[in-house]
Design an enzyme around this catalytic site. Structure first.
Site, mmCIF file in Angstrom:
data_model
loop_
_atom_site.group_PDB
_atom_site.id
_atom_site.type_symbol
_atom_site.label_atom_id
_atom_site.label_comp_id
_atom_site.label_asym_id
_atom_site.label_seq_id
_atom_site.Cartn_x
_atom_site.Cartn_y
_atom_site.Cartn_z
ATOM 1 N N SER A 157 -2.393 1.401 2.703
ATOM 2 C CA SER A 157 -2.049 0.166 3.405
ATOM 3 C C SER A 157 -0.549 0.080 3.638
ATOM 4 O O SER A 157 0.231 0.822 3.055
ATOM 5 C CB SER A 157 -2.500 -1.037 2.573
ATOM 6 O OG SER A 157 -1.840 -1.032 1.317
ATOM 7 N N THR A 184 3.737 -7.875 0.690
ATOM 8 C CA THR A 184 4.785 -8.613 -0.020
ATOM 9 C C THR A 184 5.755 -7.687 -0.753
ATOM 10 O O THR A 184 6.671 -8.164 -1.402
ATOM 11 C CB THR A 184 4.155 -9.584 -1.046
ATOM 12 O OG1 THR A 184 3.363 -8.836 -1.970
ATOM 13 C CG2 THR A 184 3.278 -10.617 -0.353
ATOM 14 N N SER A 185 5.566 -6.381 -0.657
ATOM 15 C CA SER A 185 6.448 -5.429 -1.342
ATOM 16 C C SER A 185 7.436 -4.819 -0.357
ATOM 17 O O SER A 185 7.279 -4.951 0.857
ATOM 18 C CB SER A 185 5.607 -4.318 -1.998
ATOM 19 O OG SER A 185 4.999 -3.516 -1.008
ATOM 20 N N ASP A 195 -4.225 -12.963 -7.100
ATOM 21 C CA ASP A 195 -4.631 -11.567 -7.294
ATOM 22 C C ASP A 195 -5.480 -11.505 -8.559
ATOM 23 O O ASP A 195 -5.113 -10.871 -9.538
ATOM 24 C CB ASP A 195 -3.395 -10.670 -7.419
ATOM 25 C CG ASP A 195 -3.710 -9.215 -7.090
ATOM 26 O OD1 ASP A 195 -4.855 -8.932 -6.695
ATOM 27 O OD2 ASP A 195 -2.817 -8.373 -7.240
ATOM 28 N N SER A 237 -11.563 -5.343 -4.142
ATOM 29 C CA SER A 237 -10.714 -4.858 -3.057
ATOM 30 C C SER A 237 -10.474 -3.358 -3.172
ATOM 31 O O SER A 237 -10.700 -2.598 -2.221
ATOM 32 C CB SER A 237 -9.383 -5.611 -3.067
ATOM 33 O OG SER A 237 -8.467 -5.054 -2.143
ATOM 34 N N LYS A 297 2.228 -6.589 -12.823
ATOM 35 C CA LYS A 297 1.061 -7.451 -12.635
ATOM 36 C C LYS A 297 0.323 -7.676 -13.945
ATOM 37 O O LYS A 297 -0.182 -8.765 -14.217
ATOM 38 C CB LYS A 297 0.102 -6.838 -11.605
ATOM 39 C CG LYS A 297 0.539 -6.978 -10.165
ATOM 40 C CD LYS A 297 -0.542 -6.461 -9.233
ATOM 41 C CE LYS A 297 -0.149 -6.630 -7.776
ATOM 42 N NZ LYS A 297 -1.201 -6.140 -6.855
#
Length: 532
Positions: free
Chosen positions: A221, A225-226, A283, A291, A315
């Site tokens: 992908s 947001t990174s 998340d 996902s 995370k």
């Protein structure tokens, strides 16, 4: 963005049909609404008044023998859409595959069939397999508005879904799109749950395991947001937006690829859900598992190595949390007949030294070339992950994978395979020895002497993004100090690169409030338990 399949319909209405009263000329409104179909009607439009439409209501648009559902926006400016036109956002317009001015009809949309199941989930009920399949089918076909999508995301995040529900959601997401079959018994992949800047191990793992002979079709992908995703960084080196037939040819010829996954229509419901999860910073473990595994299974993987980093600003921040997440991944993977190897790694700081597409591409190529300037932490982590994948081969004895991966890298075979993949995908001619970095820079200095005891992953990522990454490929952060390094007052901790003065000013302002580094004593270094 990839096109979402739309239903084939009978030809457009003939003269004399009631639907003719709502015929309007389509107009492409150049607005990217990020995976939400949006329609625009002028407030003075006769159809708007006659049908009793309201802003944000759901409408059905039919044209060219196809139909889509869209959220209605009402405009007062005729320069956007006049009273005889129906405007459509970029993604919605692309799905109908027509030219500007094509005739279309618009009418009130029926509620999605799965709305009852959605309401039951909002009320905290447990859903079954058929419920999740109905919801995911409607999500993939864009039958839900952003408000309804948000309700689903929040409902599945508010209370923990049980592990069977997570399995049902994952399975439904797989069947909502295309599923690839490479006609080989062993198809490997590696994935990280994210949250660690600079963690470009995939770009090293793929050429190593492909040079070993394993099939590794890596579809990745772009960053949301990174400061960079694998596809953003690979795009510095080669074209990543490839038609699937070309992608398949490259994989067959070179045993691997590094491409953007948006053209393959793999688990399309996941892409839609991400469009609301990320702005909400949601998340949850359930959504993360569904996902990741749905995408890997849809891509045809039979064996997956999953990287779960743990650290104070990762995370996952504790070993008990990592173990709970591991067990959920393992349960769903087992039900989906995917062989899964979960590895818990060090997430206390960024991996490598470059944060941003060009800087990360430089680090990757230096590792592949065995350059003495290559970041050792990136090299070692990639070798260990590649070694675990190589051990999926039944002919390799357990524990031998690392040495095999190291030999492939040290011998230059991984570099040769990467160069072949780059050439096949379309080389961009990147010179990693003289990378063109953002010409505007500033340095962040240590305010005290001591040892680097902390690097905030989230803050460093924010600084890199404000500097322009990933949209500005040569923007980002170059780290000069890592955990455990001794620094004196005034030493450079990192250098920020930008291409535009406004980006530089935003990044400088953020880093001046908190530069992301903690300086203390050696005994203050946080400890982390990892499996390498």
């Amino acid at each position: 963005m990839s096109k979402v399949p739309v239903a084939a319909l009978p030809p457009d209405p003939e003269p004399g049909n009631h639907a003719l009263t709502s015929n309007l000329a389509l107009r492409r409104v150049a607005i990217d609404t990020y995976r939400e179909n949006v329609a625009y009607l002028n407030r003075d439009c006769g159809v708007y008044r006659a049908e009793g439409f309201q802003a944000l209501s759901k409408v059905e648009v039919r044209a060219n023998g196809r139909h889509i559902l869209a959220t209605l926006n009402v405009v007062d400016d005729p320069s956007i859409v006049d009273s005889s036109e129906l405007g459509l956002s970029e993604d919605a317009f692309a799905q109908l595959d027509v030219e500007d001015g094509h005739t279309a009809t618009v009418s009130q949309a029926e509620p999605p069939e799965s709305m009852g199941a959605l309401f039951r989930k909002i009320n905290g009920e447990r859903l079954g397999k058929e419920d999740f399949q109905a919801i995911v089918r409607d999500i993939a076909q864009h039958h839900y508005s952003k408000i309804e999508l948000t309700a689903f995301v929040v409902a599945t995040n508010r209370g923990e879904m049980d592990r069977e529900e997570v399995y049902f959601l994952t399975e439904a997401m797989v069947v909502s799109g295309r599923r690839l079959d490479w006609h080989e018994p062993l198809v490997v992949d590696k994935h990280c749950i994210g949250g660690i800047p600079g963690n470009r191990t995939s770009m090293l793992v793929v050429p190593i395991v492909a040079a070993h002979g394993l099939l590794c079709p890596k579809t990745s992908s772009r960053a949301i947001t990174s400061p960079a995703g694998t596809a953003d960084t690979m795009e510095v080196l080669a074209n990543v937006e490839l038609p699937f037939d070309k992608l398949s040819e490259i994989v067959r010829d070179h045993r691997g690829c590094l491409a953007w996954g948006g053209t393959a229509n793999l688990s399309p419901a996941d892409d839609v859900l991400i469009s609301v999860e990320r702005p909400l910073s949601i998340d949850s473990p359930a959504q993360m598992v569904a996902s990741i595994l749905s995408k890997k299974i849809a891509a045809g993987s039979t064996h997956l190595v999953l990287d779960i980093p743990i650290g104070p600003t990762a995370k996952v921040r504790s070993m008990p949390d990592a173990q709970r997440l591991r067990r959920l991944f393992e349960y769903v993977a087992s039900r989906m007949h995917l062989s899964l190897d979960v590895v818990i790694t060090d997430g206390r700081q960024p991996v490598g030294v470059g944060i941003g597409p060009v800087l990360e591409a430089r680090d990757v190529m230096r590792v592949l070339e065995n350059d003495p300037r290559a970041p050792n932490d990136l090299r070692q982590k990639a070798l260990r992950l590649a070694g675990r994948l190589i051990e999926c081969n039944p002919d390799v004895r357990g524990g031998d994978g690392f040495a095999i991966a190291r030999d492939i890298l040290d011998s230059g075979r991984a570099l040769a395979r990467m160069n072949a993949i780059i050439a096949a995908q379309g080389s961009r001619g990147f010179d990693h020895n003289h990378p063109e970095l953002g010409s505007l820079t500033f340095e962040v200095l240590a305010s005290a002497a001591g040892v680097v005891t902390g690097i905030d992953n989230l803050q460093i990522a924010r600084v890199a993004r404000l500097a322009g990454a990933p949209k500005v490929k040569n923007a980002g952060v170059d780290l000069l100090r890592k955990l455990g390094d001794t620094v004196a007052t005034g030493d450079v901790l990192y250098r920020v690169h930008a291409e535009f003065h406004t980006d530089l000013a935003f990044a400088r302002q953020l880093s001046s409030k908190f530069n992301g580094y903690a300086i203390g004593r050696a005994e203050d270094l946080p400890h982390v338990f990892v499996e390498f």
